[in-house]
Design a protein around this motif. Structure first.
Motif, mmCIF file in Angstrom:
data_model
loop_
_atom_site.group_PDB
_atom_site.id
_atom_site.type_symbol
_atom_site.label_atom_id
_atom_site.label_comp_id
_atom_site.label_asym_id
_atom_site.label_seq_id
_atom_site.Cartn_x
_atom_site.Cartn_y
_atom_site.Cartn_z
ATOM 1 N N GLY A 20 -28.074 -6.723 -8.718
ATOM 2 C CA GLY A 20 -29.470 -6.890 -8.315
ATOM 3 C C GLY A 20 -30.020 -8.263 -8.654
ATOM 4 N N GLN A 21 -29.250 -9.306 -8.368
ATOM 5 C CA GLN A 21 -29.633 -10.661 -8.780
ATOM 6 C C GLN A 21 -30.566 -11.318 -7.770
ATOM 7 O OE1 GLN A 21 -25.602 -12.099 -9.303
ATOM 8 N NE2 GLN A 21 -25.712 -11.856 -11.531
ATOM 9 N N TYR A 120 -32.034 -2.032 -9.673
ATOM 10 C CA TYR A 120 -31.242 -0.802 -9.671
ATOM 11 C C TYR A 120 -31.286 -0.054 -11.002
ATOM 12 C CZ TYR A 120 -27.466 -3.187 -12.249
ATOM 13 O OH TYR A 120 -26.735 -3.850 -13.214
ATOM 14 N N VAL A 121 -31.812 -0.697 -12.045
ATOM 15 C CA VAL A 121 -31.901 -0.022 -13.354
ATOM 16 C C VAL A 121 -33.335 0.026 -13.887
ATOM 17 C CG1 VAL A 121 -29.528 -0.491 -14.072
ATOM 18 C CG2 VAL A 121 -31.324 -2.190 -14.550
ATOM 19 N N THR A 122 -34.304 -0.296 -13.056
ATOM 20 C CA THR A 122 -35.684 -0.396 -13.519
ATOM 21 C C THR A 122 -36.181 0.861 -14.219
ATOM 22 O OG1 THR A 122 -36.323 -1.996 -11.814
ATOM 23 C CG2 THR A 122 -38.080 -0.694 -12.788
ATOM 24 N N THR A 123 -36.165 1.985 -13.523
ATOM 25 C CA THR A 123 -36.744 3.204 -14.085
ATOM 26 C C THR A 123 -35.990 3.699 -15.314
ATOM 27 O OG1 THR A 123 -37.701 3.841 -11.960
ATOM 28 C CG2 THR A 123 -37.420 5.586 -13.593
ATOM 29 N N PRO A 124 -34.646 3.754 -15.313
ATOM 30 C CA PRO A 124 -33.943 4.176 -16.532
ATOM 31 C C PRO A 124 -34.245 3.304 -17.740
ATOM 32 C CG PRO A 124 -32.450 4.223 -14.666
ATOM 33 C CD PRO A 124 -33.702 3.560 -14.191
ATOM 34 N N GLU A 182 -40.960 -13.731 -0.903
ATOM 35 C CA GLU A 182 -40.600 -15.130 -0.661
ATOM 36 C C GLU A 182 -40.427 -15.937 -1.936
ATOM 37 O OE1 GLU A 182 -42.437 -13.351 2.832
ATOM 38 O OE2 GLU A 182 -43.177 -13.562 0.785
ATOM 39 N N MET A 183 -40.889 -15.396 -3.073
ATOM 40 C CA MET A 183 -40.809 -16.131 -4.343
ATOM 41 C C MET A 183 -39.429 -16.050 -4.981
ATOM 42 S SD MET A 183 -43.851 -17.384 -4.644
ATOM 43 C CE MET A 183 -43.991 -17.903 -6.345
ATOM 44 N N PHE A 184 -38.530 -15.235 -4.418
ATOM 45 C CA PHE A 184 -37.224 -15.008 -5.038
ATOM 46 C C PHE A 184 -36.098 -15.722 -4.294
ATOM 47 C CE2 PHE A 184 -39.832 -11.410 -6.218
ATOM 48 C CZ PHE A 184 -39.483 -11.145 -7.532
ATOM 49 N N THR A 185 -35.031 -16.005 -5.076
ATOM 50 C CA THR A 185 -33.790 -16.531 -4.522
ATOM 51 C C THR A 185 -32.631 -15.656 -5.007
ATOM 52 O OG1 THR A 185 -34.617 -18.812 -4.582
ATOM 53 C CG2 THR A 185 -32.239 -18.509 -4.411
ATOM 54 N N PRO A 186 -31.852 -15.030 -4.102
ATOM 55 C CA PRO A 186 -32.128 -14.910 -2.666
ATOM 56 C C PRO A 186 -33.323 -13.984 -2.423
ATOM 57 C CG PRO A 186 -30.283 -13.521 -3.286
ATOM 58 C CD PRO A 186 -30.638 -14.304 -4.511
ATOM 59 N N ARG A 187 -33.847 -14.031 -1.244
ATOM 60 C CA ARG A 187 -35.036 -13.240 -0.912
ATOM 61 C C ARG A 187 -34.670 -11.761 -0.745
ATOM 62 N NH1 ARG A 187 -38.982 -14.361 4.320
ATOM 63 N NH2 ARG A 187 -39.732 -12.224 4.573
ATOM 64 N N PRO A 188 -35.314 -10.860 -1.502
ATOM 65 C CA PRO A 188 -35.041 -9.426 -1.345
ATOM 66 C C PRO A 188 -35.763 -8.867 -0.127
ATOM 67 C CG PRO A 188 -36.713 -9.753 -3.012
ATOM 68 C CD PRO A 188 -36.283 -11.127 -2.567
ATOM 69 N N ASN A 189 -35.565 -7.585 0.139
ATOM 70 C CA ASN A 189 -36.175 -6.952 1.307
ATOM 71 C C ASN A 189 -37.531 -6.315 1.003
ATOM 72 O OD1 ASN A 189 -33.940 -7.550 2.971
ATOM 73 N ND2 ASN A 189 -32.844 -5.763 2.169
ATOM 74 N N VAL A 190 -37.970 -6.425 -0.248
ATOM 75 C CA VAL A 190 -39.226 -5.782 -0.651
ATOM 76 C C VAL A 190 -40.072 -6.754 -1.478
ATOM 77 C CG1 VAL A 190 -38.258 -3.446 -0.658
ATOM 78 C CG2 VAL A 190 -38.131 -4.843 -2.741
ATOM 79 N N ASP A 191 -41.371 -6.489 -1.521
ATOM 80 C CA ASP A 191 -42.252 -7.246 -2.402
ATOM 81 C C ASP A 191 -42.183 -6.653 -3.804
ATOM 82 O OD1 ASP A 191 -43.192 -8.959 -0.375
ATOM 83 O OD2 ASP A 191 -44.627 -7.438 0.293
ATOM 84 N N SER A 192 -42.671 -7.405 -4.767
ATOM 85 C CA SER A 192 -42.595 -6.989 -6.161
ATOM 86 C C SER A 192 -43.959 -7.019 -6.827
ATOM 87 C CB SER A 192 -41.622 -7.899 -6.933
ATOM 88 O OG SER A 192 -40.321 -7.816 -6.394
ATOM 89 N N ALA A 193 -43.999 -6.545 -8.047
ATOM 90 C CA ALA A 193 -45.235 -6.586 -8.829
ATOM 91 C C ALA A 193 -44.872 -6.643 -10.305
ATOM 92 C CB ALA A 193 -46.097 -5.356 -8.545
ATOM 93 N N VAL A 194 -45.751 -7.253 -11.072
ATOM 94 C CA VAL A 194 -45.586 -7.274 -12.530
ATOM 95 C C VAL A 194 -46.428 -6.153 -13.106
ATOM 96 C CG1 VAL A 194 -45.890 -8.598 -14.651
ATOM 97 C CG2 VAL A 194 -45.204 -9.761 -12.542
ATOM 98 N N VAL A 195 -45.793 -5.283 -13.866
ATOM 99 C CA VAL A 195 -46.462 -4.154 -14.495
ATOM 100 C C VAL A 195 -46.524 -4.379 -15.995
ATOM 101 C CG1 VAL A 195 -46.278 -1.692 -15.011
ATOM 102 C CG2 VAL A 195 -45.774 -2.504 -12.730
#
Length: 279
Positions: A20-21, A120-124, A182-195
């Motif tokens: 998940g890089q 891929y390991v966020t919730t755990p 768009e802020m990521f390299t490589p660009r993922p298929n979803v947007d993100s958020a800081v919690v």
């Protein structure tokens, strides 16, 4: 510091989908995340997923100490360059999920988690700190936007679920920043958020954390079924006994688990312990 993309290229690094890089490179954003986390000169920070070290370096600039885990040893030469001069930072090339958390906390003392978590390991990983940590003050983590909504949801919404209730028992949770793909390299298929999950405020006590987990699991076992039906199926209660417990808890007939707030679920779990339904 050298340009991150140039460093990755010169080190011959290839992105690995299984880890998940997706790396952040915007310095202003990275420093804003560290500010969101409230990191200061006395803060010990645990990071999971150092990646190319851009966030690690931003944390290092403000923290007392940084301990960062990275599963991909191929990033070792990259991190040697991106973290050059960061004397307060240690990188551990191991899988954090296999670490003994309580032993690690004995060495860290009081700390916070700040990380761009591998999706891929966020919730755990988040639930591990929620359920097991003793000296963590909270987490400020980058996650998929839809996961952020679930973490911070309120009762009665489609996003509200077992993970929401688990987090709420320990503290408060809020989305502090939206981050487009768009802020990521490589660009993922979803947007993100800081919690930001704060264990120092909010939260509530229960007679048994294990009983609370079982109650929450039961409540969300089948969202279309009533809590009464879930009680009968999960705990082997008669319908009359299930009705009696729910009435004693002040829960109306026909209620479903997703309509109950975390504190109500907590009170219900205490009642189940009191009645001997959960040992």
């Amino acid at each position: 510091m050298e340009d991150l993309k140039d460093i990755l290229r010169s080190c011959g690094f290839s992105f690995k989908k299984q880890f998940g890089q997706n790396f952040l490179t915007d310095t202003n954003l990275l420093r804003a995340i560290v500010s969101d986390a409230g990191v200061g000169e006395s803060t010990v920070v645990l990071e999971i997923g150092a990646g190319a070290g851009a966030l690690t370096r931003a944390i290092s600039e403000r923290a007392k100490r940084v301990l960062s885990y990275e599963i991909d040893r191929a990033l070792q030469p990259v991190l040697a360059r991106t973290l050059a001069g960061c004397e307060n930072t240690e990188i551990v090339f191991r899988d954090f999920s296999k670490e003994n958390l309580l032993a690690l906390e004995g060495e860290l003392g009081e700390y916070v988690v700040t990380a761009n978590l591998p999706y891929y390991v966020t919730t755990p990983i988040v639930l591990r700190f929620v359920e097991e940590s003793a000296s963590c003050r909270g987490l400020t983590v980058m996650v998929q936007e839809e996961v952020a909504e679930r973490f911070c949801a309120v009762a009665g919404t489609a996003e509200y679920g077992a993970v929401t209730a688990a987090i709420a028992r320990r503290g408060t949770c809020k989305v502090v920043r939206r981050v487009p793909r768009e802020m990521f390299t490589p660009r993922p298929n979803v947007d993100s958020a800081v919690v930001k999950i704060d264990f120092t405020e909010g939260g509530f006590a229960v007679a048994s954390p294990r009983a609370y987990r079982e109650t929450v699991r039961c409540a969300f076992l089948s969202r279309r079924k009533t809590l009464e039906n879930n009680f009968v199926n999960t705990f082997g209660l008669t319908r009359a006994a299930a009705k009696e417990i729910l009435q004693a808890a002040g829960i109306p007939d026909g209620a479903r688990g997703e309509t109950l707030t975390p504190p109500v679920l907590g009170a219900l779990s205490d009642l189940l312990v009191e009645k001997g339904v959960i040992q």
